[in-house]
Each structure stands twice: as C-alpha cells, then as structure tokens.
Design a protein around this motif. Structure first.
Motif, PDB file in Angstrom:
ATOM      1  N   GLY A  74      -4.368   9.978  -3.741  1.00  0.00           N
ATOM      2  CA  GLY A  74      -3.959  11.490  -3.448  1.00  0.00           C
ATOM      3  C   GLY A  74      -2.116  12.314  -4.233  1.00  0.00           C
ATOM      4  O   GLY A  74      -2.371  13.422  -3.501  1.00  0.00           O
ATOM      5  N   PHE A  75      -1.593  11.263  -4.048  1.00  0.00           N
ATOM      6  CA  PHE A  75      -0.553  11.200  -4.832  1.00  0.00           C
ATOM      7  C   PHE A  75       0.112  12.348  -5.805  1.00  0.00           C
ATOM      8  O   PHE A  75      -0.326  11.971  -7.277  1.00  0.00           O
ATOM      9  N   LEU A  76       0.195  13.208  -5.282  1.00  0.00           N
ATOM     10  CA  LEU A  76       0.509  14.197  -6.583  1.00  0.00           C
ATOM     11  C   LEU A  76       1.051  14.088  -8.309  1.00  0.00           C
ATOM     12  O   LEU A  76       0.699  14.271  -8.849  1.00  0.00           O
ATOM     13  N   TYR A  92      -0.816   2.250 -12.636  1.00  0.00           N
ATOM     14  CA  TYR A  92       0.048   1.738 -11.376  1.00  0.00           C
ATOM     15  C   TYR A  92      -0.367   3.815 -10.761  1.00  0.00           C
ATOM     16  O   TYR A  92      -0.611   4.251  -9.927  1.00  0.00           O
ATOM     17  N   TYR A  93      -0.018   4.182 -12.057  1.00  0.00           N
ATOM     18  CA  TYR A  93      -0.534   5.832 -11.709  1.00  0.00           C
ATOM     19  C   TYR A  93      -1.974   6.172 -11.440  1.00  0.00           C
ATOM     20  O   TYR A  93      -2.082   6.553 -10.244  1.00  0.00           O
ATOM     21  N   GLU A  94      -2.761   5.327 -11.336  1.00  0.00           N
ATOM     22  CA  GLU A  94      -4.740   5.771 -11.596  1.00  0.00           C
ATOM     23  C   GLU A  94      -4.598   5.476 -10.186  1.00  0.00           C
ATOM     24  O   GLU A  94      -5.202   6.149  -8.742  1.00  0.00           O
ATOM     25  N   MET A  95      -3.681   3.888  -9.615  1.00  0.00           N
ATOM     26  CA  MET A  95      -3.254   3.545  -8.028  1.00  0.00           C
ATOM     27  C   MET A  95      -3.723   4.287  -6.991  1.00  0.00           C
ATOM     28  O   MET A  95      -3.880   5.230  -6.232  1.00  0.00           O
ATOM     29  N   ALA A  96      -2.427   5.324  -7.813  1.00  0.00           N
ATOM     30  CA  ALA A  96      -1.111   5.800  -6.369  1.00  0.00           C
ATOM     31  C   ALA A  96      -2.576   7.261  -6.611  1.00  0.00           C
ATOM     32  O   ALA A  96      -2.098   8.517  -5.659  1.00  0.00           O
ATOM     33  N   SER A  97      -3.158   8.068  -8.076  1.00  0.00           N
ATOM     34  CA  SER A  97      -3.768   9.037  -7.992  1.00  0.00           C
ATOM     35  C   SER A  97      -4.931   9.152  -7.569  1.00  0.00           C
ATOM     36  O   SER A  97      -5.075  10.072  -6.511  1.00  0.00           O
ATOM     37  N   ASP A  98      -5.660   7.877  -7.052  1.00  0.00           N
ATOM     38  CA  ASP A  98      -7.008   7.881  -5.722  1.00  0.00           C
ATOM     39  C   ASP A  98      -6.277   7.648  -4.815  1.00  0.00           C
ATOM     40  O   ASP A  98      -7.053   9.148  -4.337  1.00  0.00           O
ATOM     41  N   GLY A 109       0.983  -1.071   0.307  1.00  0.00           N
ATOM     42  CA  GLY A 109      -0.130  -0.134  -0.329  1.00  0.00           C
ATOM     43  C   GLY A 109       0.632   1.508   0.150  1.00  0.00           C
ATOM     44  O   GLY A 109       0.485   2.558   0.357  1.00  0.00           O
ATOM     45  N   VAL A 110       2.311   0.954   0.089  1.00  0.00           N
ATOM     46  CA  VAL A 110       3.095   2.760  -0.355  1.00  0.00           C
ATOM     47  C   VAL A 110       2.826   3.265  -1.895  1.00  0.00           C
ATOM     48  O   VAL A 110       2.825   3.109  -3.107  1.00  0.00           O
ATOM     49  N   ILE A 111       2.272   4.708  -1.906  1.00  0.00           N
ATOM     50  CA  ILE A 111       1.458   5.279  -2.525  1.00  0.00           C
ATOM     51  C   ILE A 111       3.080   5.397  -3.784  1.00  0.00           C
ATOM     52  O   ILE A 111       3.242   5.120  -5.072  1.00  0.00           O
ATOM     53  N   ALA A 112       3.956   6.017  -3.461  1.00  0.00           N
ATOM     54  CA  ALA A 112       4.796   6.951  -4.080  1.00  0.00           C
ATOM     55  C   ALA A 112       5.627   5.399  -4.524  1.00  0.00           C
ATOM     56  O   ALA A 112       6.145   5.186  -5.532  1.00  0.00           O
TER      57      ALA A 112
END
Length: 470
Positions: A390-392, A382-388, A354-357
């Motif tokens: 809140g990863f800028l 993976y971009y979508e996963m992190a974007s959802d 679950g680490v967003i970075a």
C-alpha cells in the motif's frame, strides 16, 4: 547454718555485682557505638569521621556486634581510616558469626564481589540466606532475584519477594521494590497464574509509596483497561508521577499522549520535552521520536543535523524505521553528506525487516544506479514489494514500470489500474497521468470527460502539465 547462708548471700551478692558490671559494660559499648554514629553523620555532634572510627573501634573491641559491622563498613569505604578491605571482611565476619543480620548481608557482598576475601558464590549465598532468614529485607530481595534469575525457581523467588515486602517497616524502599517485582510476576504469569487484580493491588501499594517502576506499570494497567476499568486520566496521573521520578518509560508514554492529544490537549512542545528526557536515558523509541521532532520541527526548530545524529543512534541499535530514515538522509544529503553506499546499506537493513519506505527507496536506488549497479528488474521487484503493502509512491512507480516496460513487459492495463489507485489516494502526478490515459485511451477506453475531470483535479493542486493539457 549461719555460715551456710552467709556464704550463699555472698555468692548471690557477687553474682548480682557481675550482672550489673556486665550490663554497664554492654550499655557503655552501645553508647560508644552510638557516639560513632553521631560523629559519622553529624547528629548532635560536629561531623568527625576520625572520632567516629575511634568510637566504633572501642565498641567493637569490647564485643558490640553492631559496632563491629560499622567498623567493617569504615574499613571497606575508608571512613576515618585508610581503606582496608581485608580488615573490613574480618570485622564483618566477627559480627556476622554473632548473628548480626546486616553484617551477614555485608559478608555476602564481600564473598560475591571478592572484597577482602577470595570470591566465593556459594559462601555469598549462604550469608545472604542467613541474613534473609533473620528478617533483613534487602537480603530477602537479593534471594528473590537469585531464585528468579539464576536458579529459575520462581516459587522460591516469589516467596522471598513476599518476605521482603512484609518487612517494609525495616527497609521501606526494598519493600516497594519487592512489591513491584511480585506485581510484575502476577501481571506476566511468572511462577504464578496471571492475576491482574493482584498485580494492580501490589502496583498501587508500591506506587503510593513512591516506587517509580510501579507507578509506570500502574499507569499502563489503567491505560489498557484489562480487568481494571479503563481510566486514561489516572493513567496520565501515574505516568506523571513516574516521569517526575525519572522513569524513561513513563516519560515516553506522556510524550506519546501529548503528541497525539490522547486525554490531554495536543502539545508538541511538551511532547518534545518528554521525548528528550526519555531519550537522554537511552529509551530507543524516544530517541527515534526525538530525531523525528528535529527532522520535522515538532515542538522545536528543524535541525536536520540533530535528526541525523539521533537516527544514526537508533539505526545502529536496530530500530528499523530509524534505519530507513537514516538511509533517506544519506540519499538526500540532508543533515549529512550524500553517501550512496551508506544509503543503500541502511535501506537494505530496514527493507529486510519489512519497512515499506525502505523497500520503495531501494527500488529508486536500483532504478537510478545510486549506490548500486543499475538494475531495472530489481527496481521493479522492490516497487512491487512496497506497492503490495500500500505504499503510495511505489504504486505510482510500479504503474510507470508497466507503462514503460521497466524491469517487466509493458502492460498498459496494469499501468492504468495502478495510476488510478494512486490518483484516487490523492497523488497529484498520478491524477495527471490517469487524465492522459483517459484522453488517449491507453489501458482503458478513451473518455474525455474523465480525462478533463482528472486533469482539473491535478491542476487544482498546482500540476502545470495537467493545466497545459486542459
């Protein structure tokens, strides 16, 4: 009649003489044992382990049970004599059978660890039990541990911990340990109803006597302020006490307070030093934080190699963010050589937890074919996963995916939404991009005022492309 009384008097006289002889003999044996003790520890005598052993031996052979226990100890540890565990056991056994609680405890150790006798847990328990019943607090503490960890009989566990605590005058350190254990049971509801007031009282008693774990636990109760009035000053006081005594948890907590300026003036150097002390003792979070200090130069000079080493230790121990940061260093070649496969391996580990970075960086790896086969669809996922979450940077890259059709069909409206979110959150490249969309009416209506506004925002922060577009 005279003969009768004469014979009685003779009998009484003889009996008194025997009692006197017996008393003198016992006194002599005690003195011999005491001499052994003096020579062993250099109390009023020049330390001489050989003489110590000789005096213990004389006293033990005469039947002094304390000397017999001491002699067993000498044989067990090679004090004044060649080490002989079998003889150690024999002397402990003699003393224990005569009721010496220390010898009974030592006999329990022998049976538990196979010292001079075949290992026998049942016999070990029985001798510990005899010693505990006799009031020896160390044996009582052992029984507390046994019932808590082996038999899972928490009522009996607490009973023996309480007995051990009550006998603090005999072995104060073990009293403190037992009070801490009992406090821990009350704090966490182990075998008893949760009672933080009782836990607080027990921790306080143990803390004031110097028990390190209790000091740290007491600090945490003051920090959390549950049932006990929140008092960060007292929390820091007890953390300091525990930290001075080498408690890695307290050292970590102090480091955290100094890092964030919680009830103390922020001090990166002190924070670094406490993280370092705690990390040396294997505290996982402290090891990670110490790596971060070296990575960012907090309280110390930047040292990417040390950062890499510490991130690697924490990653291998399962620290999720440590795994992510290690992946970044392998990806960038900072503090170590570039290794695409290892970068992807550690990003994967962290992303699964679950680490967003890490999810974002996996997207980057799949987009560029770094350490994996290029796969734009997976990059998008993976971009979508992190974007959802809140990863800028992921929000911006997902905007690019929708704008350029990377792993998904082109959708300028979605692209505009994501660029705008990233721009409003301060990402400079997104400000320039949103200005471009307003200028050309892509994903939104054409609006030159808004275009100029966003170009200026980006240009103020050094974006040359925005400055050119202006």
């Amino acid at each position: 009649m005279e003969e009768y009384f004469e014979s009685k008097n003779k009998y009484c006289s003889n009996n008194n003489n025997e009692n006197q002889i017996d008393y003198d003999k016992k006194k002599e044996l005690i003195e011999l044992n005491n001499l052994g003790h003096c020579y062993q520890y250099g109390i009023g005598k020049k330390k001489d382990l050989f003489k110590s052993f000789e005096y213990y031996l004389k006293s033990a052979k005469g039947g002094n049970i304390d000397a017999q226990n001491n002699l067993g100890y000498c044989y067990q540890n090679g004090i004044g004599i060649i080490k002989d565990e079998k003889k150690a056991f024999e002397w402990y056994f003699k003393s224990a059978n005569e009721g010496n609680i220390h010898a009974q405890y030592n006999l329990g150790i022998c049976y538990q660890n196979g010292i001079g006798i075949k290992k026998d847990d049942k016999e070990s328990f029985e001798w510990y039990f005899k010693s505990a019943e006799g009031g020896y607090s160390l044996a009582q503490n052992i029984l507390g541990d046994y019932y808590q960890n082996i038999e899972k009989d928490l009522e009996k566990s607490i009973y023996w911990y309480e007995k051990s605590a009550e006998n603090g005058n005999k072995l104060s350190q073990y009293k403190l340990d037992s009070q801490y254990e009992l406090g821990y049971c009350y704090e966490n509801g182990i075998g008893v109803d949760t009672n933080l007031i009782k836990a607080f009282k027990l921790y306080t008693i143990a803390s004031e006597k110097g028990q390190t774990a209790a000091q740290s636990a007491l600090g945490t109760l003051y920090k959390n302020g549950k049932y006990i009035k929140l008092d960060l000053a007292k929390a820091i006081y007890w953390y300091n006490k525990a930290a001075e005594n080498g408690c890695k948890i307290a050292q970590y907590n102090l480091a955290y307070y100094y890092k964030h300026g919680i009830s103390v003036k922020r001090d990166d150097v002190k924070s670094f030093e406490y993280f370092k002390k705690s990390a040396k003792q294997g505290h996982l979070e402290a090891q990670f934080e110490l790596g971060y200090c070296y990575d960012k130069g907090l309280g110390t000079e930047v040292d990417k190699t040390k950062a890499f080493e510490l991130y690697k230790i924490t990653a291998e121990r399962g620290h999720n963010i440590g795994q992510s940061n290690l992946g970044i260093l392998y990806q960038s070649g900072v503090g170590t050589e570039i290794d695409p496969e290892k970068a992807v391996y550690w990003h994967n580990n962290a992303a699964e937890n679950g680490v967003i970075a890490a999810q974002y960086n996996l997207g980057v790896c799949y987009y560029n074919g770094f350490g994996v086969e290029k796969n734009e669809k997976k990059a998008f996922e993976y971009y979508e996963m992190a974007s959802d979450k809140g990863f800028l940077n992921a929000q911006f890259e997902l905007g690019n995916c929708y704008y350029l059709g990377i792993g998904i069909e082109i959708n300028k409206d979605k692209s505009f939404e994501l660029y705008k979110i990233a721009a409003e959150r301060g990402l400079n490249v997104a400000k320039s991009k949103i200005g471009y969309l307003y200028e050309n009416g892509e994903g939104t209506e054409k609006d030159l005022v808004q275009a100029i506004y966003w170009y200026r925002k980006a240009a103020e922060n050094g974006c040359e492309l925005a400055l050119h577009n202006l």
